[in-house]
Design a protein around this motif. Sequence first.
Motif, PDB file in Angstrom:
ATOM      1  N   GLY A 183      12.204  -1.056  -7.583  1.00  0.00           N
ATOM      2  CA  GLY A 183      10.773  -1.208  -7.515  1.00  0.00           C
ATOM      3  C   GLY A 183      10.382  -2.751  -6.906  1.00  0.00           C
ATOM      4  N   ILE A 184      11.058  -3.461  -6.750  1.00  0.00           N
ATOM      5  CA  ILE A 184      10.721  -4.849  -6.283  1.00  0.00           C
ATOM      6  C   ILE A 184      10.274  -4.616  -4.440  1.00  0.00           C
ATOM      7  CG2 ILE A 184      11.324  -7.236  -5.536  1.00  0.00           C
ATOM      8  CD1 ILE A 184      10.953  -6.680  -8.373  1.00  0.00           C
ATOM      9  N   ARG A 185      11.336  -4.022  -4.062  1.00  0.00           N
ATOM     10  CA  ARG A 185      11.065  -3.787  -2.681  1.00  0.00           C
ATOM     11  C   ARG A 185       9.883  -2.828  -2.312  1.00  0.00           C
ATOM     12  NH1 ARG A 185      16.408  -3.472  -3.599  1.00  0.00           N
ATOM     13  NH2 ARG A 185      17.809  -4.613  -2.250  1.00  0.00           N
ATOM     14  N   LEU A 186       9.770  -1.731  -3.252  1.00  0.00           N
ATOM     15  CA  LEU A 186       8.666  -0.864  -3.229  1.00  0.00           C
ATOM     16  C   LEU A 186       7.374  -1.311  -3.147  1.00  0.00           C
ATOM     17  CD1 LEU A 186       7.628   2.007  -3.547  1.00  0.00           C
ATOM     18  CD2 LEU A 186       8.029   2.055  -5.828  1.00  0.00           C
ATOM     19  N   LEU A 187       7.212  -2.319  -4.523  1.00  0.00           N
ATOM     20  CA  LEU A 187       5.893  -2.857  -4.663  1.00  0.00           C
ATOM     21  C   LEU A 187       5.383  -3.984  -3.564  1.00  0.00           C
ATOM     22  CD1 LEU A 187       6.026  -3.409  -8.482  1.00  0.00           C
ATOM     23  CD2 LEU A 187       4.581  -1.715  -7.009  1.00  0.00           C
ATOM     24  N   TYR A 188       6.510  -4.612  -3.007  1.00  0.00           N
ATOM     25  CA  TYR A 188       6.447  -5.645  -1.875  1.00  0.00           C
ATOM     26  C   TYR A 188       5.692  -4.776  -0.530  1.00  0.00           C
ATOM     27  CZ  TYR A 188       7.014  -9.327   1.615  1.00  0.00           C
ATOM     28  OH  TYR A 188       6.781 -10.290   2.404  1.00  0.00           O
ATOM     29  N   ASN A 189       6.436  -3.759  -0.392  1.00  0.00           N
ATOM     30  CA  ASN A 189       6.055  -2.783   0.853  1.00  0.00           C
ATOM     31  C   ASN A 189       4.647  -2.564   0.626  1.00  0.00           C
ATOM     32  OD1 ASN A 189       5.885  -1.732   3.259  1.00  0.00           O
ATOM     33  ND2 ASN A 189       7.633  -0.398   2.721  1.00  0.00           N
ATOM     34  N   PHE A 190       4.225  -1.905  -0.601  1.00  0.00           N
ATOM     35  CA  PHE A 190       3.071  -1.291  -0.937  1.00  0.00           C
ATOM     36  C   PHE A 190       1.999  -2.316  -0.854  1.00  0.00           C
ATOM     37  CE2 PHE A 190      -0.271  -0.400  -4.158  1.00  0.00           C
ATOM     38  CZ  PHE A 190      -0.431   0.938  -3.839  1.00  0.00           C
ATOM     39  N   LEU A 191       2.120  -3.450  -1.499  1.00  0.00           N
ATOM     40  CA  LEU A 191       0.983  -4.623  -1.388  1.00  0.00           C
ATOM     41  C   LEU A 191       0.851  -4.990  -0.223  1.00  0.00           C
ATOM     42  CD1 LEU A 191       2.026  -6.601  -4.797  1.00  0.00           C
ATOM     43  CD2 LEU A 191       0.033  -5.110  -4.227  1.00  0.00           C
ATOM     44  N   GLN A 192       1.808  -5.288   0.983  1.00  0.00           N
ATOM     45  CA  GLN A 192       1.853  -5.718   2.081  1.00  0.00           C
ATOM     46  C   GLN A 192       0.633  -4.669   3.003  1.00  0.00           C
ATOM     47  OE1 GLN A 192       5.659  -6.000   3.700  1.00  0.00           O
ATOM     48  NE2 GLN A 192       5.311  -8.200   4.249  1.00  0.00           N
ATOM     49  N   LYS A 193       1.173  -3.355   2.810  1.00  0.00           N
ATOM     50  CA  LYS A 193       0.273  -2.344   3.220  1.00  0.00           C
ATOM     51  C   LYS A 193      -1.146  -2.114   3.024  1.00  0.00           C
ATOM     52  CE  LYS A 193       4.159   0.669   4.732  1.00  0.00           C
ATOM     53  NZ  LYS A 193       4.179   0.215   6.214  1.00  0.00           N
ATOM     54  N   LYS A 194      -1.269  -2.183   1.455  1.00  0.00           N
ATOM     55  CA  LYS A 194      -2.411  -2.144   0.884  1.00  0.00           C
ATOM     56  C   LYS A 194      -3.625  -3.256   1.151  1.00  0.00           C
ATOM     57  CE  LYS A 194      -4.800  -0.038  -2.464  1.00  0.00           C
ATOM     58  NZ  LYS A 194      -5.456   1.127  -2.354  1.00  0.00           N
ATOM     59  N   ILE A 195      -2.924  -4.677   1.428  1.00  0.00           N
ATOM     60  CA  ILE A 195      -3.590  -5.733   1.955  1.00  0.00           C
ATOM     61  C   ILE A 195      -4.119  -5.436   3.178  1.00  0.00           C
ATOM     62  CG2 ILE A 195      -3.390  -8.222   2.438  1.00  0.00           C
ATOM     63  CD1 ILE A 195      -1.752  -8.363  -0.066  1.00  0.00           C
ATOM     64  N   THR A 196      -3.180  -5.091   4.001  1.00  0.00           N
ATOM     65  CA  THR A 196      -3.575  -4.808   5.716  1.00  0.00           C
ATOM     66  C   THR A 196      -4.747  -3.697   5.641  1.00  0.00           C
ATOM     67  OG1 THR A 196      -1.460  -5.194   6.407  1.00  0.00           O
ATOM     68  CG2 THR A 196      -2.783  -4.011   7.818  1.00  0.00           C
ATOM     69  N   LEU A 197      -4.491  -2.755   4.738  1.00  0.00           N
ATOM     70  CA  LEU A 197      -5.601  -1.733   4.931  1.00  0.00           C
ATOM     71  C   LEU A 197      -6.826  -2.188   4.478  1.00  0.00           C
ATOM     72  CD1 LEU A 197      -3.573   1.357   3.727  1.00  0.00           C
ATOM     73  CD2 LEU A 197      -4.651   1.277   5.952  1.00  0.00           C
ATOM     74  N   ASN A 198      -7.146  -3.097   3.329  1.00  0.00           N
ATOM     75  CA  ASN A 198      -8.015  -3.557   2.734  1.00  0.00           C
ATOM     76  C   ASN A 198      -8.995  -4.515   3.783  1.00  0.00           C
ATOM     77  OD1 ASN A 198      -7.983  -2.004   0.447  1.00  0.00           O
ATOM     78  ND2 ASN A 198      -7.265  -3.740  -0.898  1.00  0.00           N
ATOM     79  N   ASN A 199      -8.195  -5.026   4.697  1.00  0.00           N
ATOM     80  CA  ASN A 199      -8.848  -6.268   5.641  1.00  0.00           C
ATOM     81  C   ASN A 199      -9.198  -5.451   6.883  1.00  0.00           C
ATOM     82  OD1 ASN A 199      -8.036  -8.181   3.924  1.00  0.00           O
ATOM     83  ND2 ASN A 199      -6.275  -8.583   4.588  1.00  0.00           N
ATOM     84  N   LYS A 200      -8.826  -4.138   6.868  1.00  0.00           N
ATOM     85  CA  LYS A 200      -9.548  -3.486   8.241  1.00  0.00           C
ATOM     86  C   LYS A 200     -10.952  -3.147   8.288  1.00  0.00           C
ATOM     87  CE  LYS A 200      -5.061  -1.757  10.157  1.00  0.00           C
ATOM     88  NZ  LYS A 200      -4.373  -0.702  10.343  1.00  0.00           N
TER      89      LYS A 200
END
Length: 145
Positions: free
Chosen positions: A128-145
Amino acid sequence: LSFADKYKPELVIDLATLTGAASRAIGHFGIVAMGTADDESFNLLKQCGEETYERIVEFPFWHEYESLIKSKVADVDNSGTGGFGGAITAGKFLSNFVESDFIHLDIAGPAFVNKRFNYNGVGGTGIGIRLLYNFLQKKITLNNK
């Protein structure tokens, strides 16, 4: 979960080794997921699961499962009745304590393994650590667009 609502989050994700039912359903090969979040969040999480090899299997979260945790003496029964849907009724139990959109990840199967599996050694996997790290990175990128 109820404490998280104090901060009015966009999304709450919990990871728990909650049920043997999740483990019996898919073994140590993936994570059982369910919840009230939108399809966009679930799809992004599944994509991240494929990328990190911490794969997600989404279980249904239909309202009919709520009848399995009704109690005659308490607000809610913490142990589903009927002998089926155990992973889902556990998620339904948790849903009583969170108002925000949420995703419950039942990591019972892959959290601790008795033999080496892909990049995980024997014992606790940190799933879950890798999963959530990847998810949060992508979510932040999407929210900043």
